[in-house]
Structure formats: structure tokens, C-alpha cells
Design a protein around this motif. Sequence first.
Motif, PDB file in Angstrom:
ATOM      1  N   PRO A   1      24.397   2.747  23.661  1.00 57.89           N
ATOM      2  CA  PRO A   1      23.948   4.108  23.337  1.00 57.89           C
ATOM      3  C   PRO A   1      25.117   5.057  23.052  1.00 57.89           C
ATOM      4  O   PRO A   1      26.225   4.854  23.555  1.00 57.89           O
ATOM      5  N   GLN A   2      24.820   6.053  22.266  1.00 52.01           N
ATOM      6  CA  GLN A   2      25.801   7.065  21.870  1.00 52.01           C
ATOM      7  C   GLN A   2      25.466   8.405  22.539  1.00 52.01           C
ATOM      8  O   GLN A   2      24.341   8.610  22.986  1.00 52.01           O
ATOM      9  N   ALA A   3      26.422   9.311  22.519  1.00 46.02           N
ATOM     10  CA  ALA A   3      26.202  10.647  23.086  1.00 46.02           C
ATOM     11  C   ALA A   3      24.996  11.323  22.443  1.00 46.02           C
ATOM     12  O   ALA A   3      24.236  12.024  23.119  1.00 46.02           O
ATOM     13  N   ILE A   4      24.775  11.076  21.132  1.00 45.90           N
ATOM     14  CA  ILE A   4      23.639  11.699  20.440  1.00 45.90           C
ATOM     15  C   ILE A   4      22.308  11.265  21.049  1.00 45.90           C
ATOM     16  O   ILE A   4      21.361  12.060  21.125  1.00 45.90           O
ATOM     17  N   ASN A   5      22.220  10.005  21.522  1.00 47.79           N
ATOM     18  CA  ASN A   5      20.995   9.541  22.174  1.00 47.79           C
ATOM     19  C   ASN A   5      20.702  10.373  23.419  1.00 47.79           C
ATOM     20  O   ASN A   5      19.565  10.798  23.651  1.00 47.79           O
ATOM     21  N   PHE A   6      21.750  10.628  24.195  1.00 43.14           N
ATOM     22  CA  PHE A   6      21.572  11.391  25.427  1.00 43.14           C
ATOM     23  C   PHE A   6      21.321  12.865  25.138  1.00 43.14           C
ATOM     24  O   PHE A   6      20.549  13.522  25.831  1.00 43.14           O
ATOM     25  N   SER A   7      21.949  13.374  24.097  1.00 40.91           N
ATOM     26  CA  SER A   7      21.727  14.757  23.698  1.00 40.91           C
ATOM     27  C   SER A   7      20.262  14.969  23.313  1.00 40.91           C
ATOM     28  O   SER A   7      19.630  15.958  23.703  1.00 40.91           O
ATOM     29  N   LYS A   8      19.710  14.025  22.578  1.00 40.18           N
ATOM     30  CA  LYS A   8      18.283  14.094  22.198  1.00 40.18           C
ATOM     31  C   LYS A   8      17.388  13.993  23.437  1.00 40.18           C
ATOM     32  O   LYS A   8      16.380  14.693  23.533  1.00 40.18           O
ATOM     33  N   ASP A   9      17.765  13.118  24.377  1.00 46.78           N
ATOM     34  CA  ASP A   9      17.002  12.995  25.628  1.00 46.78           C
ATOM     35  C   ASP A   9      17.003  14.324  26.386  1.00 46.78           C
ATOM     36  O   ASP A   9      15.975  14.748  26.934  1.00 46.78           O
ATOM     37  N   ILE A  10      18.155  14.975  26.418  1.00 46.23           N
ATOM     38  CA  ILE A  10      18.279  16.262  27.113  1.00 46.23           C
ATOM     39  C   ILE A  10      17.435  17.320  26.413  1.00 46.23           C
ATOM     40  O   ILE A  10      16.688  18.059  27.058  1.00 46.23           O
ATOM     41  N   ASP A  11      17.506  17.371  25.086  1.00 47.07           N
ATOM     42  CA  ASP A  11      16.703  18.335  24.322  1.00 47.07           C
ATOM     43  C   ASP A  11      15.213  18.154  24.586  1.00 47.07           C
ATOM     44  O   ASP A  11      14.459  19.125  24.637  1.00 47.07           O
ATOM     45  N   ALA A  12      14.798  16.899  24.759  1.00 39.82           N
ATOM     46  CA  ALA A  12      13.382  16.610  25.021  1.00 39.82           C
ATOM     47  C   ALA A  12      13.010  16.802  26.491  1.00 39.82           C
ATOM     48  O   ALA A  12      11.835  16.740  26.853  1.00 39.82           O
ATOM     49  N   GLY A  13      14.018  17.002  27.358  1.00 43.00           N
ATOM     50  CA  GLY A  13      13.751  17.167  28.788  1.00 43.00           C
ATOM     51  C   GLY A  13      13.481  15.856  29.499  1.00 43.00           C
ATOM     52  O   GLY A  13      12.837  15.835  30.548  1.00 43.00           O
ATOM     53  N   ASP A  14      13.981  14.741  28.927  1.00 45.07           N
ATOM     54  CA  ASP A  14      13.655  13.414  29.452  1.00 45.07           C
ATOM     55  C   ASP A  14      14.783  12.728  30.215  1.00 45.07           C
ATOM     56  O   ASP A  14      14.600  11.621  30.715  1.00 45.07           O
ATOM     57  N   LEU A  15      15.970  13.329  30.284  1.00 43.19           N
ATOM     58  CA  LEU A  15      17.112  12.676  30.928  1.00 43.19           C
ATOM     59  C   LEU A  15      17.381  13.300  32.292  1.00 43.19           C
ATOM     60  O   LEU A  15      17.432  14.524  32.423  1.00 43.19           O
ATOM     61  N   TYR A  16      17.571  12.430  33.273  1.00 45.42           N
ATOM     62  CA  TYR A  16      17.795  12.867  34.655  1.00 45.42           C
ATOM     63  C   TYR A  16      19.062  12.219  35.190  1.00 45.42           C
ATOM     64  O   TYR A  16      19.368  11.072  34.863  1.00 45.42           O
ATOM     65  N   VAL A  17      19.779  12.963  36.023  1.00 41.22           N
ATOM     66  CA  VAL A  17      20.969  12.427  36.671  1.00 41.22           C
ATOM     67  C   VAL A  17      20.809  12.509  38.185  1.00 41.22           C
ATOM     68  O   VAL A  17      20.179  13.423  38.709  1.00 41.22           O
ATOM     69  N   ASP A  18      21.367  11.515  38.850  1.00 43.96           N
ATOM     70  CA  ASP A  18      21.460  11.509  40.303  1.00 43.96           C
ATOM     71  C   ASP A  18      22.885  11.968  40.596  1.00 43.96           C
ATOM     72  O   ASP A  18      23.845  11.304  40.213  1.00 43.96           O
ATOM     73  N   GLU A  19      22.995  13.115  41.239  1.00 43.41           N
ATOM     74  CA  GLU A  19      24.298  13.732  41.451  1.00 43.41           C
ATOM     75  C   GLU A  19      24.563  13.931  42.942  1.00 43.41           C
ATOM     76  O   GLU A  19      23.668  14.288  43.696  1.00 43.41           O
ATOM     77  N   LEU A  20      25.804  13.682  43.326  1.00 47.16           N
ATOM     78  CA  LEU A  20      26.231  13.912  44.701  1.00 47.16           C
ATOM     79  C   LEU A  20      27.640  14.485  44.642  1.00 47.16           C
ATOM     80  O   LEU A  20      28.535  13.874  44.053  1.00 47.16           O
ATOM     81  N   ASN A  21      27.827  15.650  45.233  1.00 47.28           N
ATOM     82  CA  ASN A  21      29.148  16.308  45.251  1.00 47.28           C
ATOM     83  C   ASN A  21      29.775  16.384  43.855  1.00 47.28           C
ATOM     84  O   ASN A  21      30.924  16.006  43.649  1.00 47.28           O
ATOM     85  N   ASP A  22      28.984  16.840  42.902  1.00 46.61           N
ATOM     86  CA  ASP A  22      29.428  17.013  41.509  1.00 46.61           C
ATOM     87  C   ASP A  22      29.789  15.718  40.795  1.00 46.61           C
ATOM     88  O   ASP A  22      30.439  15.746  39.753  1.00 46.61           O
ATOM     89  N   GLU A  23      29.420  14.587  41.356  1.00 49.12           N
ATOM     90  CA  GLU A  23      29.644  13.309  40.679  1.00 49.12           C
ATOM     91  C   GLU A  23      28.307  12.711  40.307  1.00 49.12           C
ATOM     92  O   GLU A  23      27.370  12.695  41.111  1.00 49.12           O
ATOM     93  N   ILE A  24      28.209  12.206  39.078  1.00 52.59           N
ATOM     94  CA  ILE A  24      26.976  11.549  38.637  1.00 52.59           C
ATOM     95  C   ILE A  24      26.980  10.122  39.170  1.00 52.59           C
ATOM     96  O   ILE A  24      27.862   9.336  38.844  1.00 52.59           O
TER      97      ILE A  24
END
Length: 167
Positions: free
Chosen positions: A37-60
Motif C-alpha cells: 500500500p501507498q500513502a495515498i491509500n491511507f489518505s483516502k481511508d482517512i478521508d472516508a473515516g475508515d482508518l484507525y490507529v492504536d496509539e500509546l504514548n504518541d506511538e502508533i
Amino acid sequence: MIRKATEIDIQKIMEIISVTIKEMKTYNNTQWDESYPQAINFSKDIDAGDLYVDELNDEIRGFVCINCIEPAEYDHIDWQSLEKAMIVHRMAVNPNFRNQGVGLSLLKFSEELALENGVSYLKTDTYSINDKMNSLFKKFGFQLAEEMEFLGKEKPFYCYDKVISKK
């Protein structure tokens, strides 16, 4: 904490992708490579509201895309159900957080998100030689539905599904 991803997260996500691709190559897994996957794939996921991250102390620690978009190849699979499904796409765990339950946590979140959206069925797929993801899906209770040819790869992809019980 699992939250919606933002554009600011893409650099860290792509760093995880880069390390993951290098690792995959060590066992001849070409599911992901320099073209996907490319950054554009994730950018589109973010625009659609479909991408989630598990974050702890500012680290993904990991990330997952969850939506109702099924690849056309899914049309020919003998799934357990004909119900509307949420699909788990583009999921990875940061190597620094492996074997800490992050993958299971992301799948549990996927299940909870589906139920919140009135969907009690999940589908996903992974490359047949991606032993880590195949093992994780089985551990989480996904059932192997069928194999499919996908993305022009030489080996098949395994399709999984899971009917979610409302607790």
C-alpha cells in the motif's frame, strides 16, 4: 487507545509499512510491496473515516482500515452469510509492539465498530503465505471461507469471515 487516524499519522504508518514489507520479504511474502500500500491509500481511508490507529504514548502500535467496501473478487466466494459485512483491510502491527495483543485488540475493535453500526458480520482476506495474519484471524475466531486469486499474485489469498454474536 484506538482512535480515528489523521493525515499526521501517515508518516508513521508508512514507516511501519516499510519495516513490515522488509520483514515479509524474509519469508517470501509479497502481499505488500513498494507499489502497495501507498500513502495515498491511507489518505483516502482517512478521508472516508475508515482508518484507525492504536496509539500509546504518541506511538502508533498498529492500524486497521474498516469499511463495507468489498473487493469484486469477493463476489465469487461462498461466505457463511449473505448479510451486510464490514471488511477488515490494511492492518499491521508495529514490530516494536508485536506479541502484546495489539492485533487482537484491533480485531476486537473491528468487531465492536461493526456492532455499533448494526452489522454482525466481518470479512477479511490475507495472502496464503502470510502465516502471522492467517494465525491471528483463526485465533480471533474467523472461519476460512475459500481461496481467491487476487492482485495478480502467484499464490492464492485466503478469505475469512466471522458472524459476530451480540453480547
